[in-house]
Scaffold this motif. Structure first.
Motif, PDB file in Angstrom:
ATOM      1  N   ARG A  13       1.842  26.916  20.111  1.00 31.70           N
ATOM      2  CA  ARG A  13       2.057  28.334  19.837  1.00 31.70           C
ATOM      3  C   ARG A  13       0.963  28.896  18.909  1.00 31.70           C
ATOM      4  NH1 ARG A  13       7.740  30.168  17.374  1.00 31.70           N
ATOM      5  NH2 ARG A  13       6.799  31.594  15.889  1.00 31.70           N
ATOM      6  N   LEU A  14       0.317  28.031  18.132  1.00 34.97           N
ATOM      7  CA  LEU A  14      -0.725  28.465  17.198  1.00 34.97           C
ATOM      8  C   LEU A  14      -2.131  28.262  17.753  1.00 34.97           C
ATOM      9  CD1 LEU A  14       0.660  27.054  13.834  1.00 34.97           C
ATOM     10  CD2 LEU A  14       0.861  29.369  14.758  1.00 34.97           C
ATOM     11  N   LEU A  18      -6.049  28.492  15.790  1.00 38.90           N
ATOM     12  CA  LEU A  18      -6.851  27.312  15.451  1.00 38.90           C
ATOM     13  C   LEU A  18      -8.297  27.553  15.876  1.00 38.90           C
ATOM     14  CD1 LEU A  18      -4.291  24.564  16.445  1.00 38.90           C
ATOM     15  CD2 LEU A  18      -4.934  25.292  14.130  1.00 38.90           C
ATOM     16  N   SER A  19      -8.944  28.415  15.127  1.00 44.71           N
ATOM     17  CA  SER A  19     -10.323  28.797  15.420  1.00 44.71           C
ATOM     18  C   SER A  19     -11.068  28.955  14.105  1.00 44.71           C
ATOM     19  CB  SER A  19     -10.345  30.120  16.194  1.00 44.71           C
ATOM     20  OG  SER A  19      -9.914  31.166  15.337  1.00 44.71           O
ATOM     21  N   PRO A  42     -11.997  17.896   4.548  1.00 48.33           N
ATOM     22  CA  PRO A  42     -11.163  18.984   4.032  1.00 48.33           C
ATOM     23  C   PRO A  42     -11.241  20.218   4.930  1.00 48.33           C
ATOM     24  CG  PRO A  42     -13.142  18.718   2.693  1.00 48.33           C
ATOM     25  CD  PRO A  42     -13.245  17.756   3.836  1.00 48.33           C
ATOM     26  N   LEU A  43     -10.095  20.714   5.327  1.00 48.40           N
ATOM     27  CA  LEU A  43     -10.006  21.930   6.136  1.00 48.40           C
ATOM     28  C   LEU A  43      -9.314  23.006   5.307  1.00 48.40           C
ATOM     29  CD1 LEU A  43      -9.464  19.351   8.181  1.00 48.40           C
ATOM     30  CD2 LEU A  43      -9.160  21.159   9.799  1.00 48.40           C
ATOM     31  N   SER A  44      -9.940  24.141   5.193  1.00 50.92           N
ATOM     32  CA  SER A  44      -9.347  25.273   4.496  1.00 50.92           C
ATOM     33  C   SER A  44      -8.740  26.187   5.557  1.00 50.92           C
ATOM     34  CB  SER A  44     -10.426  26.009   3.695  1.00 50.92           C
ATOM     35  OG  SER A  44      -9.888  27.168   3.125  1.00 50.92           O
ATOM     36  N   LEU A  45      -7.437  26.419   5.454  1.00 54.10           N
ATOM     37  CA  LEU A  45      -6.741  27.248   6.432  1.00 54.10           C
ATOM     38  C   LEU A  45      -6.501  28.638   5.850  1.00 54.10           C
ATOM     39  CD1 LEU A  45      -4.000  24.700   7.585  1.00 54.10           C
ATOM     40  CD2 LEU A  45      -6.307  24.979   8.465  1.00 54.10           C
ATOM     41  N   ALA A 136      -7.090  22.348  20.378  1.00 50.57           N
ATOM     42  CA  ALA A 136      -8.161  23.117  19.730  1.00 50.57           C
ATOM     43  C   ALA A 136      -9.152  22.124  19.139  1.00 50.57           C
ATOM     44  CB  ALA A 136      -7.599  24.018  18.641  1.00 50.57           C
ATOM     45  N   SER A 137     -10.422  22.377  19.350  1.00 49.45           N
ATOM     46  CA  SER A 137     -11.446  21.440  18.881  1.00 49.45           C
ATOM     47  C   SER A 137     -12.474  22.132  18.004  1.00 49.45           C
ATOM     48  CB  SER A 137     -12.176  20.812  20.072  1.00 49.45           C
ATOM     49  OG  SER A 137     -11.284  20.032  20.822  1.00 49.45           O
TER      50      SER A 137
END
Length: 147
Positions: A13-14, A18-19, A42-45, A136-137
């Motif tokens: 759904r998301l 996720l981009s 580290p991923l900053s959302l 999503a990649s």
């Protein structure tokens, strides 16, 4: 007092969130300890995505290793699933992804490993759904050796 229940939903759904508009990825750190490479990404959302991720019932991640690392490892494939316990939520809307890659024992003194430290290695990271299918990649994640 009753607790408000939250409806869990699939990460599919998301997919549109996720981009790079909602996810910023810092360079992955690589640390050599013994005969293993430890990776930390580290991923900053965005605040909105971070909030939504709290209701996702299940998701995973898959990493595609650069060929230079894969050939020096003991792994059977260059693609590696990241276990859910290695994906952590941290403060300030961060998601931290950690995993290790076991190396061949003879690799540490080899010319290949020395040149590996000097290469501009890039990882590919995918979010996966409950069926372990990539949804999503993110390609060409920079890396930096910390040891």
């Amino acid at each position: 007092m009753t607790q408000k229940s939250y409806d869990a939903f699939s990460i599919d759904r998301l997919k549109n969130m996720l981009s790079t508009d909602h996810v910023s990825i810092s360079p992955a750190s690589i640390n050599l300890t013994g005969n293993q490479l430890y990776f930390n990404i580290p991923l900053s959302l965005s605040p909105n995505l971070y909030k939504q991720m709290a209701s996702v019932e299940h998701f995973g991640m898959q990493v595609e290793l650069p060929h230079d690392i894969y050939i020096l490892s003991t792994l059977e494939e260059a693609s590696l699933s990241v276990a859910s316990q290695d994906i952590r939520y941290t403060d300030k809307h961060f998601l931290e992804v950690s995993f290790k890659v076991p190396l061949n024992h003879s690799v540490l003194a080899s010319k290949e490993f020395t040149s590996l430290l000097q290469n501009n290695l890039k990882l590919h990271l995918s979010f996966t759904n409950a069926e372990n299918k990539p949804i999503a990649s993110f390609r060409d994640i920079e890396t930096e050796f910390t040891s």
